[in-house]
Structures are given as structure tokens and as C-alpha cells.
Design a protein around this motif. Structure first.
Motif, mmCIF file in Angstrom:
data_model
loop_
_atom_site.group_PDB
_atom_site.id
_atom_site.type_symbol
_atom_site.label_atom_id
_atom_site.label_comp_id
_atom_site.label_asym_id
_atom_site.label_seq_id
_atom_site.Cartn_x
_atom_site.Cartn_y
_atom_site.Cartn_z
ATOM 1 N N PHE A 108 0.846 -1.191 0.000
ATOM 2 C CA PHE A 108 0.000 0.000 0.000
ATOM 3 C C PHE A 108 0.885 1.245 0.000
ATOM 4 C CE2 PHE A 108 -2.199 -3.537 1.971
ATOM 5 C CZ PHE A 108 -3.440 -3.526 1.345
ATOM 6 N N LEU A 109 0.930 1.911 -1.148
ATOM 7 C CA LEU A 109 1.822 3.048 -1.350
ATOM 8 C C LEU A 109 1.189 4.363 -0.902
ATOM 9 C CD1 LEU A 109 3.044 2.030 -4.917
ATOM 10 C CD2 LEU A 109 4.262 1.710 -2.755
ATOM 11 N N PRO A 110 2.028 5.300 -0.412
ATOM 12 C CA PRO A 110 3.478 5.185 -0.218
ATOM 13 C C PRO A 110 3.804 4.377 1.039
ATOM 14 C CG PRO A 110 2.718 7.319 0.566
ATOM 15 C CD PRO A 110 1.522 6.643 -0.045
ATOM 16 N N THR A 111 4.883 3.614 0.968
ATOM 17 C CA THR A 111 5.292 2.808 2.107
ATOM 18 C C THR A 111 6.784 2.504 2.011
ATOM 19 O OG1 THR A 111 4.620 0.896 3.454
ATOM 20 C CG2 THR A 111 4.819 0.532 1.070
ATOM 21 N N TYR A 112 7.265 1.657 2.898
ATOM 22 C CA TYR A 112 8.685 1.317 2.968
ATOM 23 C C TYR A 112 9.150 0.694 1.645
ATOM 24 C CZ TYR A 112 12.985 -0.803 4.835
ATOM 25 O OH TYR A 112 14.279 -1.181 5.061
ATOM 26 N N GLN A 131 -2.351 3.582 0.292
ATOM 27 C CA GLN A 131 -2.640 3.764 1.708
ATOM 28 C C GLN A 131 -4.082 4.237 1.911
ATOM 29 O OE1 GLN A 131 -0.842 3.559 4.847
ATOM 30 N NE2 GLN A 131 0.374 2.131 3.619
ATOM 31 N N ALA A 132 -4.579 5.018 0.968
ATOM 32 C CA ALA A 132 -5.963 5.495 1.067
ATOM 33 C C ALA A 132 -6.934 4.318 1.085
ATOM 34 C CB ALA A 132 -6.280 6.435 -0.090
ATOM 35 N N LEU A 133 -6.677 3.316 0.230
ATOM 36 C CA LEU A 133 -7.514 2.117 0.226
ATOM 37 C C LEU A 133 -7.400 1.379 1.556
ATOM 38 C CD1 LEU A 133 -9.280 -0.045 -1.179
ATOM 39 C CD2 LEU A 133 -7.146 -1.084 -2.002
ATOM 40 N N LEU A 134 -6.187 1.225 2.039
ATOM 41 C CA LEU A 134 -5.972 0.500 3.293
ATOM 42 C C LEU A 134 -6.673 1.181 4.459
ATOM 43 C CD1 LEU A 134 -4.545 -1.756 4.903
ATOM 44 C CD2 LEU A 134 -2.551 -0.243 5.071
ATOM 45 N N GLY A 137 -10.791 2.195 2.766
ATOM 46 C CA GLY A 137 -11.591 1.194 2.072
ATOM 47 C C GLY A 137 -12.147 0.155 3.026
ATOM 48 N N SER A 138 -13.200 -0.525 2.597
ATOM 49 C CA SER A 138 -13.754 -1.613 3.398
ATOM 50 C C SER A 138 -12.848 -2.833 3.283
ATOM 51 C CB SER A 138 -15.156 -1.958 2.912
ATOM 52 O OG SER A 138 -15.104 -2.540 1.615
ATOM 53 N N VAL A 139 -13.020 -3.758 4.202
ATOM 54 C CA VAL A 139 -12.230 -4.992 4.148
ATOM 55 C C VAL A 139 -12.512 -5.732 2.846
ATOM 56 C CG1 VAL A 139 -11.876 -7.259 5.214
ATOM 57 C CG2 VAL A 139 -12.071 -5.207 6.645
ATOM 58 N N GLU A 140 -13.766 -5.723 2.414
ATOM 59 C CA GLU A 140 -14.140 -6.391 1.164
ATOM 60 C C GLU A 140 -13.423 -5.751 -0.022
ATOM 61 O OE1 GLU A 140 -16.851 -7.247 4.305
ATOM 62 O OE2 GLU A 140 -16.259 -5.294 3.484
ATOM 63 N N GLU A 141 -13.360 -4.428 -0.044
ATOM 64 C CA GLU A 141 -12.678 -3.727 -1.136
ATOM 65 C C GLU A 141 -11.182 -4.041 -1.143
ATOM 66 O OE1 GLU A 141 -15.446 0.311 -1.564
ATOM 67 O OE2 GLU A 141 -13.883 0.207 -0.025
ATOM 68 N N ILE A 142 -10.601 -4.090 0.043
ATOM 69 C CA ILE A 142 -9.166 -4.377 0.155
ATOM 70 C C ILE A 142 -8.864 -5.797 -0.309
ATOM 71 C CG2 ILE A 142 -7.262 -4.679 1.799
ATOM 72 C CD1 ILE A 142 -8.604 -2.394 3.454
ATOM 73 N N VAL A 143 -9.642 -6.749 0.160
ATOM 74 C CA VAL A 143 -9.421 -8.151 -0.214
ATOM 75 C C VAL A 143 -9.602 -8.348 -1.723
ATOM 76 C CG1 VAL A 143 -10.334 -10.493 0.028
ATOM 77 C CG2 VAL A 143 -10.005 -9.056 2.058
ATOM 78 N N THR A 144 -10.579 -7.681 -2.298
ATOM 79 C CA THR A 144 -10.784 -7.766 -3.750
ATOM 80 C C THR A 144 -9.575 -7.202 -4.492
ATOM 81 O OG1 THR A 144 -13.184 -7.597 -3.528
ATOM 82 C CG2 THR A 144 -12.240 -7.028 -5.673
ATOM 83 N N PHE A 153 1.730 -6.829 2.501
ATOM 84 C CA PHE A 153 2.560 -6.092 3.451
ATOM 85 C C PHE A 153 1.820 -4.863 3.975
ATOM 86 C CE2 PHE A 153 5.780 -8.559 1.268
ATOM 87 C CZ PHE A 153 6.677 -8.863 2.281
ATOM 88 N N ILE A 154 1.680 -4.802 5.290
ATOM 89 C CA ILE A 154 1.082 -3.644 5.956
ATOM 90 C C ILE A 154 2.111 -3.074 6.916
ATOM 91 C CG2 ILE A 154 -0.765 -2.816 7.468
ATOM 92 C CD1 ILE A 154 -2.507 -5.103 6.450
ATOM 93 N N CYS A 155 2.684 -1.943 6.565
ATOM 94 C CA CYS A 155 3.648 -1.279 7.444
ATOM 95 C C CYS A 155 2.838 -0.486 8.467
ATOM 96 C CB CYS A 155 4.537 -0.343 6.624
ATOM 97 S SG CYS A 155 5.942 0.335 7.538
ATOM 98 N N ASN A 156 2.981 -0.826 9.753
ATOM 99 C CA ASN A 156 2.080 -0.300 10.771
ATOM 100 C C ASN A 156 2.794 -0.032 12.094
ATOM 101 O OD1 ASN A 156 -0.684 0.419 10.922
ATOM 102 N ND2 ASN A 156 -1.124 -1.327 12.221
ATOM 103 N N PRO A 157 3.073 1.238 12.438
ATOM 104 C CA PRO A 157 2.779 2.469 11.704
ATOM 105 C C PRO A 157 3.537 2.523 10.384
ATOM 106 C CG PRO A 157 3.345 2.955 13.990
ATOM 107 C CD PRO A 157 3.688 1.514 13.754
#
Length: 369
Positions: A108-112, A131-134, A137-144, A153-157
Motif C-alpha cells: 500500500f503506497l506510499p510505504t517502505y 494507503q488510502a484504500l488500506l 476502504g472496506s475490508v471487502e474492497e481491500i481483499v478484492t 505487506f502492511i507497514c504499521n505504523p
């Protein structure tokens, strides 16, 4: 071109020939006196070192380090793999779980930047999401959108924005992708918001992997030590792929001291100080007309948009080194690491000395997000 160099070039796979290497803060070869460009801790460690058996190979996974880090993360020893920084964890996951020229990873851009470099190195396709989607967005949208990606990859934070994906959302994504993809949560900066850690999900979800490092809050960037945390069923194939002796005896000795109970208490005290200094820096930035936008989030850094890119050159002339980069297609962004109080005073001096150019004086206010 000599015959030797021509031959070497002809041996390169196309993906390596086209590879754009990761550009780290230290690779920029800048000169200065105050270094706030690499998200390093300002606290130097005083450690004891007595190594007398360097003629022997080290324990591939040093027992004391594994035990102490497992206790720190409230996991079992079998859930902890020690690596050469979190970067090696990224590389091992891609190398172990992705088939070159066939599989893909989602990020999910921008990221590491190392997620992309590692995938490119192994000829693994990148599913570049936002990153906006992450975040929105809904979980359904993200999974799709993730589609058939093997690794997510989810850089968190998140670096460099500091944004935080809520733990409930990470959990829902992992649940929806169970049996389809590994969800890798990169927690390089989690010590600055420990209540948001995904480590508790590891016992519930076999597809959750957490990456950790001692480079940030533990103030050991020069040691290059990290950990990959997951269920043993995930780590078992990685243990087959990792180098035979990935951790030197010297590194193991230092790491064991750094994660001893009293050292963890000290780290937490330092994090409290750094978070307080960060709040002070944000106040200064909000008061400056030379800053158009501030991305406020978690981590030991603040990312901002300058009114004039030349302000960065002014800082360099004063010996103040921060991280300039392009974000959202604009090259006037700056990331400031949270250093000591004395180091941040140099930022204040720089800000106070700037004059807003006439061309941008008419811009209305700045946005804080």
C-alpha cells in the motif's frame, strides 16, 4: 566496454538488470553535524562485550535472545525467528513463499521501499495499492484489490506517512485472507504505540506474520537485528531457507543485553521522552508559514510538505540533515527524525530563520492530517 564486463552484463537476469536499488538515508552521502534523516534513536547504548570464542560458529538462533524476545512479545519461543534486521525477514518471506515470475505481493503506497526492491529482486510481481484504500476502504474492497497476491505487506505504523491501520481492521483482513495469503505486519515503529501491535493475532491466525527490529526504539540501528514472528507452521519453511549462521556471536551478546527486562524499561522511558519531543516539534511546524502540510501519526518521525524545496538546502548549509523525498508526485516533502532535545533545537533555529517566498505567501494555511 571490455569483453569481461560485456560477459558479466549478459549473465544478468532481466529483472536484476532493470532493478532500481533501495536508496537508504545513509546512501545519500550527505555531510552535516545534526543527523535527523534515518529515524535513528538519539540514545547511544552502553553495553558490555566479552567474546572469547569467535573461532567457533555461533548458535544459529541464540537461545537467550529468543527467550527474552518471546517474553517481551508474550509469545512462545517457537514463534520467534531472529534475523539480520527486519529487512532479512522481508527477503526470507518473499524467497520462501513466492515463486519467481508467477506470484505477486500486495503493498500500500506510499510505504517502505524494501518490499518493492525485494520483490523486484526475486522477479515477483507487485500489486501496488494505496494507503488510502488500506485506511479508508472496506475490508471487502481491500481483499478484492489484493486479488491473488501471496503476501500482503502492511507497514504499521507506516513509513513515511506515520498512519496507523486499526488493529481490528488488520484482524479482519487476516481473517478474510486466511488460506489465501500471508498478512505481514511490519512493526518497525510499534514501540511508539505498543497497544496497536498485531502480535496477539499470531495465536489466532496462522497467516499473520509480524516483523520487528531493534533499530528504532531499541537504539541499535548499527547492530542490524530484527525478528520475524509467526506460528511455527509459517516459520518452519523459512528456517530451511535462512542462512546457516545468520546471527554472529557478537550481535547475539549485544541483543541479549538490549532486551533484558531492565533495558526494556529504559527503552520505554526513552520512547516517552521522544513522543513528548515529537509533540513539541509538531507545534513548531504548525506555527511555521514555511510548512504547508504535516502528516501526523505514530513513529519517531514527522513528515511534512515544505512551501519551498530550497528550504532543505538551507538546512543542509546549516549542517542539519533531514530526509527529503518525493511523495504523491511532489518533490518538496521532508521527513524529520525525532532526535534529542538539543538536535531538535537546531530544527527550531532553521525554521525560525526561514522566510516564506512571495510566490507561496498567498497559499491559504496548511493542512494537518
Amino acid at each position: 566496454m571490455s569483453n569481461k564486463s560485456a560477459t558479466a552484463s549478459s549473465l544478468l537476469p532481466d529483472n536484476i538488470a532493470a532493478l532500481a536499488a533501495y536508496s537508504s538515508a545513509k546512501s545519500e552521502k550527505l555531510s552535516g553535524t545534526t543527523w535527523l534523516n534515518a529515524n535513528e534513536s538519539p540514545y547511544a547504548k552502553n553495553l558490555e562485550l566479552s567474546i572469547e570464542d569467535l573461532n567457533r560458529y555461533p548458535d544459529p538462533q541464540p537461545q537467550l535472545v529468543i527467550e527474552r524476545y518471546a517474553a517481551y512479545t508474550q509469545l512462545d519461543n517457537e514463534n520467534v525467528l531472529m534475523t539480520r534486521g527486519a529487512d532479512e525477514g522481508i527477503e526470507l518471506l518473499v524467497r520462501t513463499y513466492c515463486e519467481p515470475a508467477k506470484d505477486s505481493i500486495a503493498l500500500f503506497l506510499p510505504t517502505y521501499g524494501m518490499y518493492k526492491v525485494t520483490a523486484d529482486t526475486h522477479n515477483v510481481t507487485i500489486n501496488a495499492l494505496t494507503q488510502a484504500l488500506l485506511l479508508n476502504g472496506s475490508v471487502e474492497e481491500i481483499v478484492t484489490a489484493v486479488a491473488s497476491a501471496k503476501l500482503v505487506f502492511i507497514c504499521n505504523p507506516n513509513n513515511p506517512t506515520g498512519s496507523l491501520t486499526p488493529l481490528d481492521k488488520v484482524k479482519a483482513i487476516a481473517s478474510a485472507l486466511a488460506g489465501k495469503a500471508l498478512v505481514i505486519v511490519d512493526e518497525a515503529y510499534i514501540e511508539f504505540c505498543p497497544e496497536q501491535s498485531a502480535t496477539a493475532l499470531i495465536s489466532q491466525y496462522s497467516n499473520v506474520v509480524v516483523l520487528r527490529t531493534l533499530s528504532k526504539a531499541f537504539a541499535l540501528a548499527g547492530l542490524r537485528t530484527g525478528f520475524t514472528l509467526a506460528q511455527e507452521s509459517v516459520l518452519a519453511p523459512i528456517r530451511k531457507v535462512i542462512a546457516p549462521y545468520p546471527v554472529s556471536g557478537v550481535v547475539a551478546s549485544i541483543a541479549a543485553q538490549a532486551i533484558a527486562p531492565d533495558a526494556i524499561t529504559s527503552m520505554r522511558r526513552q520512547v516517552t521522552i521522544l513522543n513528548t519531543l515529537k509533540a513539541k516539534l509538531i507545534d513548531w511546524l504548525e506555527a511555521s508559514d514555511c510548512v504547508l502540510k504535516i502528516l501526523t501519526g505514530e513513529g519517531n518521525f514527522v513528515t511534512l510538505k515544505l512551501a519551498d524545496r530550497n528550504y532543505f538546502k538551507t538546512a543542509l548549509a546549516q549542517g542539519l540533515v533531514m530526509r527529503a523525498f518525493t511523495l504523491y508526485g511532489e518533490d518538496d516533502w521532508l521527513r524529520i527524525s525525532i532526535g534529542s532535545e538539543q538536535e531538535l533545537e537546531q530544527v527550531k533555529i532553521w525554521l525560525d530563520g526561514l522566510q516564506m517566498p512571495a510566490a507561496t505567501a498567498s497559499l491559504a494555511g496548511k493542512e494537518v492530517s
